[in-house]
Design a protein around this motif. Structure first.
Motif, PDB file in Angstrom:
ATOM      1  N   THR A 191       0.838  -1.195   0.000  1.00 43.63           N
ATOM      2  CA  THR A 191       0.000   0.000   0.000  1.00 43.63           C
ATOM      3  C   THR A 191       0.876   1.249   0.000  1.00 43.63           C
ATOM      4  OG1 THR A 191      -1.681  -1.200   1.209  1.00 43.63           O
ATOM      5  CG2 THR A 191      -1.846   1.197   1.262  1.00 43.63           C
ATOM      6  N   PHE A 192       0.484   2.240  -0.795  1.00 43.55           N
ATOM      7  CA  PHE A 192       1.261   3.492  -0.897  1.00 43.55           C
ATOM      8  C   PHE A 192       0.392   4.708  -0.634  1.00 43.55           C
ATOM      9  CE2 PHE A 192       3.589   0.329  -3.255  1.00 43.55           C
ATOM     10  CZ  PHE A 192       4.890   0.536  -2.799  1.00 43.55           C
ATOM     11  N   SER A 193       1.043   5.748  -0.063  1.00 42.78           N
ATOM     12  CA  SER A 193       0.384   7.044   0.151  1.00 42.78           C
ATOM     13  C   SER A 193       1.478   8.108  -0.012  1.00 42.78           C
ATOM     14  CB  SER A 193      -0.218   7.087   1.556  1.00 42.78           C
ATOM     15  OG  SER A 193       0.822   7.025   2.509  1.00 42.78           O
ATOM     16  N   THR A 194       1.181   9.369   0.336  1.00 41.49           N
ATOM     17  CA  THR A 194       2.232  10.399   0.181  1.00 41.49           C
ATOM     18  C   THR A 194       3.475  10.040   1.008  1.00 41.49           C
ATOM     19  OG1 THR A 194       1.099  11.605   1.910  1.00 41.49           O
ATOM     20  CG2 THR A 194       0.760  12.409  -0.328  1.00 41.49           C
ATOM     21  N   GLU A 195       3.256   9.311   2.099  1.00 40.50           N
ATOM     22  CA  GLU A 195       4.383   9.010   2.996  1.00 40.50           C
ATOM     23  C   GLU A 195       5.456   8.104   2.393  1.00 40.50           C
ATOM     24  OE1 GLU A 195       2.217   8.003   6.660  1.00 40.50           O
ATOM     25  OE2 GLU A 195       1.466  10.028   6.214  1.00 40.50           O
ATOM     26  N   ASN A 196       5.044   7.170   1.539  1.00 46.11           N
ATOM     27  CA  ASN A 196       6.053   6.246   0.978  1.00 46.11           C
ATOM     28  C   ASN A 196       6.023   6.204  -0.547  1.00 46.11           C
ATOM     29  OD1 ASN A 196       3.613   4.962   0.785  1.00 46.11           O
ATOM     30  ND2 ASN A 196       4.313   2.984   1.529  1.00 46.11           N
ATOM     31  N   ALA A 206      -6.368   8.486  -1.571  1.00 44.18           N
ATOM     32  CA  ALA A 206      -5.244   9.029  -0.790  1.00 44.18           C
ATOM     33  C   ALA A 206      -4.254   7.906  -0.493  1.00 44.18           C
ATOM     34  CB  ALA A 206      -5.755   9.639   0.514  1.00 44.18           C
ATOM     35  N   LYS A 207      -4.790   6.697  -0.367  1.00 42.99           N
ATOM     36  CA  LYS A 207      -3.954   5.495  -0.266  1.00 42.99           C
ATOM     37  C   LYS A 207      -4.275   4.638  -1.475  1.00 42.99           C
ATOM     38  CE  LYS A 207      -4.097   4.385   4.627  1.00 42.99           C
ATOM     39  NZ  LYS A 207      -4.561   3.305   5.506  1.00 42.99           N
ATOM     40  N   VAL A 208      -3.243   3.968  -2.014  1.00 47.78           N
ATOM     41  CA  VAL A 208      -3.466   3.103  -3.172  1.00 47.78           C
ATOM     42  C   VAL A 208      -2.817   1.740  -2.909  1.00 47.78           C
ATOM     43  CG1 VAL A 208      -2.939   2.756  -5.635  1.00 47.78           C
ATOM     44  CG2 VAL A 208      -3.633   5.015  -4.822  1.00 47.78           C
ATOM     45  N   VAL A 209      -3.553   0.707  -3.164  1.00 46.48           N
ATOM     46  CA  VAL A 209      -3.006  -0.649  -3.072  1.00 46.48           C
ATOM     47  C   VAL A 209      -2.526  -1.040  -4.468  1.00 46.48           C
ATOM     48  CG1 VAL A 209      -3.611  -3.085  -2.706  1.00 46.48           C
ATOM     49  CG2 VAL A 209      -4.511  -1.330  -1.147  1.00 46.48           C
ATOM     50  N   ILE A 210      -1.246  -1.398  -4.548  1.00 45.38           N
ATOM     51  CA  ILE A 210      -0.739  -1.934  -5.818  1.00 45.38           C
ATOM     52  C   ILE A 210      -0.644  -3.438  -5.638  1.00 45.38           C
ATOM     53  CG2 ILE A 210       1.186  -1.989  -7.458  1.00 45.38           C
ATOM     54  CD1 ILE A 210       1.946   0.790  -6.607  1.00 45.38           C
ATOM     55  N   GLU A 211      -1.216  -4.191  -6.559  1.00 43.47           N
ATOM     56  CA  GLU A 211      -1.129  -5.641  -6.380  1.00 43.47           C
ATOM     57  C   GLU A 211      -0.839  -6.398  -7.649  1.00 43.47           C
ATOM     58  OE1 GLU A 211      -4.916  -6.509  -4.452  1.00 43.47           O
ATOM     59  OE2 GLU A 211      -5.666  -7.329  -6.333  1.00 43.47           O
ATOM     60  N   GLU A 212      -0.418  -7.614  -7.445  1.00 41.89           N
ATOM     61  CA  GLU A 212      -0.093  -8.545  -8.510  1.00 41.89           C
ATOM     62  C   GLU A 212      -1.357  -8.837  -9.329  1.00 41.89           C
ATOM     63  OE1 GLU A 212       1.122 -13.293  -8.125  1.00 41.89           O
ATOM     64  OE2 GLU A 212       0.210 -12.210  -6.482  1.00 41.89           O
ATOM     65  N   PHE A 213      -1.213  -8.911 -10.634  1.00 41.87           N
ATOM     66  CA  PHE A 213      -2.350  -9.239 -11.506  1.00 41.87           C
ATOM     67  C   PHE A 213      -2.578 -10.746 -11.474  1.00 41.87           C
ATOM     68  CE2 PHE A 213      -4.135 -10.550 -15.604  1.00 41.87           C
ATOM     69  CZ  PHE A 213      -5.244  -9.714 -15.688  1.00 41.87           C
ATOM     70  N   TYR A 247      -0.213  -3.896 -14.347  1.00 43.85           N
ATOM     71  CA  TYR A 247      -0.147  -3.385 -12.979  1.00 43.85           C
ATOM     72  C   TYR A 247      -1.559  -3.082 -12.490  1.00 43.85           C
ATOM     73  CZ  TYR A 247       4.529  -2.971 -14.779  1.00 43.85           C
ATOM     74  OH  TYR A 247       5.718  -3.269 -15.369  1.00 43.85           O
ATOM     75  N   VAL A 248      -1.869  -3.560 -11.281  1.00 42.54           N
ATOM     76  CA  VAL A 248      -3.214  -3.349 -10.722  1.00 42.54           C
ATOM     77  C   VAL A 248      -3.129  -2.294  -9.626  1.00 42.54           C
ATOM     78  CG1 VAL A 248      -5.198  -4.454  -9.617  1.00 42.54           C
ATOM     79  CG2 VAL A 248      -3.774  -5.767 -11.207  1.00 42.54           C
ATOM     80  N   LEU A 249      -3.808  -1.170  -9.841  1.00 45.01           N
ATOM     81  CA  LEU A 249      -3.807  -0.053  -8.881  1.00 45.01           C
ATOM     82  C   LEU A 249      -5.214   0.113  -8.334  1.00 45.01           C
ATOM     83  CD1 LEU A 249      -1.097   0.478 -10.242  1.00 45.01           C
ATOM     84  CD2 LEU A 249      -1.758   2.842 -10.618  1.00 45.01           C
ATOM     85  N   LYS A 250      -5.348   0.067  -7.011  1.00 41.37           N
ATOM     86  CA  LYS A 250      -6.680   0.154  -6.415  1.00 41.37           C
ATOM     87  C   LYS A 250      -6.768   1.287  -5.410  1.00 41.37           C
ATOM     88  CE  LYS A 250      -7.774  -4.743  -6.712  1.00 41.37           C
ATOM     89  NZ  LYS A 250      -8.332  -5.921  -6.043  1.00 41.37           N
ATOM     90  N   ALA A 251      -7.733   2.178  -5.611  1.00 38.99           N
ATOM     91  CA  ALA A 251      -8.019   3.192  -4.602  1.00 38.99           C
ATOM     92  C   ALA A 251      -8.415   2.463  -3.322  1.00 38.99           C
ATOM     93  CB  ALA A 251      -9.156   4.088  -5.070  1.00 38.99           C
TER      94      ALA A 251
END
Ligand code: AMP
Ligand code: GLY
Length: 424
Positions: A126-131, A186-193, A146-150
């Motif tokens: 999971t990513f946000s402005t912090e990382n 504001a946070k996004v989960v990046i995950e494996e397809f 690439y799978v990007l999820k709000a």
């Protein structure tokens, strides 16, 4: 008993249809309902998130059971609102608590839950402005797409699947920094397809025991052959032909049991449906997402297959007889085809006159986005009608739905002519 249904879609009409058949049902109210629910219930104008209004309606109409259809009021804490109010706390509300609502309301929360309870799902971070500075490296370490999820609720629009690495990096920034999906991203989960075939699993639980409802498969894309934009759902079928005993037992052991067990361990109050979005990859089940409600349009094929008195079942939740009750499932095949407004899932017009409905005797035509004015049904949403049929096989069921659709019309009407195409 008097019942209140919260919501306005095909799901809610299908649930009202099942509840209306119960011996225990006296009167049904729908907030706000639609043109179709008006045939079986009294529609009450109001917002599904206006809990004070829902309280007033519940007390005034001596409501004994509230069924919450959509996720919004659940994530906003309608269950906790009822349970913390001395006048409402004895009403049986079919919805999970706000805490459990995070299973749908936050993808990051759901992912951490799955990790903690060893439930198979796509690898993620999971990513946000912090990382955000570490996100590029993570993306580079993954294979496309690439799978990007709000992280938060985004009305089914918050998932992007992107082939190009450069574009994925840029979209990630647009989600987090430019709030592409508002605060939800504001946070996004990046995950494996995960490459496989999806199916929907529905579990009714009182937080201790559970019942597995019929599985279903929905058709999310607007275009034939599963192409084009994602929609709320263009059709659904139940049962799921590729769900054999072996795969079902894997789902039970690797996913359903640990999920309910996790809910118990986390002390989440739960009194409703868990909708587990699954994907089958090389004969193994993985969780794509949790929802804390029934699916739409899956409800329109799942509920008609249930022979139990649904109010009796809901009333038994929280008592030992819930565990003792066996679900009785009709072994017919159910299919639903959704009629949508021209332009949907992008912009569309409302207020088109719907013709042909009075010529049909089928009681499984569920209204999704309609309104009744002067004895005429008008379109009032993107998804307008769900035409469900049940028959001994899918071919017959679909034939029946399509022949009824031939009699229905409204300006701009669109639907997929290939629901179930992958089954034959
Ligand atoms: P969700 O809102 O998480 O259900 O995602 C919406 C849709 O995106 C799903 O129904 C899938 O079709 C697709 N999807 C989500 N996550 C993945 C994944 N990890 N791999 C492949 N497809 C996915
Ligand atoms: N049919 C998918 C959903 O209800 O979210």
């Amino acid at each position: 008993m008097n019942i209140l249904i919260i919501g306005s879609g095909g799901r809610e009409h299908a649930i009202i249809n099942s509840i209306s058949k119960s011996k225990r049902c006296s009167k049904i109210f729908a907030l706000p309902g639609n043109g179709g629910t008006e045939l079986l219930a009294e529609n009450v104008i109001g917002d599904v998130n206006d809990f004070e209004l829902i309280k007033k309606i519940s007390l005034k109409n001596k409501i004994s059971l509230v069924f919450v259809g959509p996720e919004d009021p659940i994530v906003n804490g309608i269950y906790d609102f009822f349970k913390s109010d001395p006048q409402l706390k004895n009403i049986n509300i079919i919805a999970p608590s706000k805490q459990a609502g995070y299973l749908e309301g936050s993808k990051d929360f759901a992912k951490n839950f799955m990790e903690k309870y060893n439930i198979p799902t796509a690898k993620h971070k999971t990513f946000s402005t912090e990382n955000l500075d570490k996100a590029d490296k993570f993306l580079e370490s993954m294979k496309p797409p690439y799978v990007l999820k709000a992280d938060g609720l985004a009305a089914g629009k918050g998932v992007l699947i992107i082939e190009d690495l450069y574009e994925a990096k840029s979209e990630l920034r647009s989600m987090i920094l430019e709030k592409k999906f508002g605060d939800s991203s504001a946070k996004v989960v990046i995950e494996e397809f995960l490459d496989g075939i999806e199916l929907s699993c529905f579990v009714l639980t009182d937080g201790i025991n559970y019942k597995v409802f019929p599985f279903a498969k929905d058709y999310k894309k607007i275009g034939e052959g599963d192409t084009g934009l994602n929609t709320g759902g263009m059709g659904a079928i139940s049962p799921v032909p590729f769900l054999d005993d072996n795969f079902l037992s894997k789902i039970q052991n690797k996913i359903i049991k640990p999920t309910v067990n996790g809910i118990i361990k986390e002390k989440m109050s739960y009194n409703g449906f868990i909708f587990i979005g699954l994907i089958k990859v090389k004969d193994e089940p993985y969780v794509i997402e949790y929802n804390v409600r029934m699916g739409d349009p899956e409800t329109e094929v799942v509920f008609p297959r249930l022979n139990n008195d649904i109010l009796e079942l809901f009333d038994s939740m929280g008592t030992s007889s819930f565990n003792d009750t066996k679900l009785s499932i009709n072994n017919k095949h159910a299919a639903t085809v959704i009629l949508v407004s021209g332009g949907y899932p992008e912009s569309y017009e409302k207020g088109k006159t719907i013709t042909g409905l009075n010529d049909l005797s089928n009681d499984l035509i569920f209204h999704a986005g309609t309104i009744k004015k002067d004895n005429t049904f008008l379109t009032n949403g993107g998804r307008v009608l769900a035409v469900t049929s049940m028959a001994k096989d899918f071919k017959q069921a679909l034939k029946s739905s399509y022949s009824q659709i031939d009699k229905i019309n409204f300006d701009g009407m669109n639907y997929r002519k290939d629901i179930g195409f992958d089954l034959f």
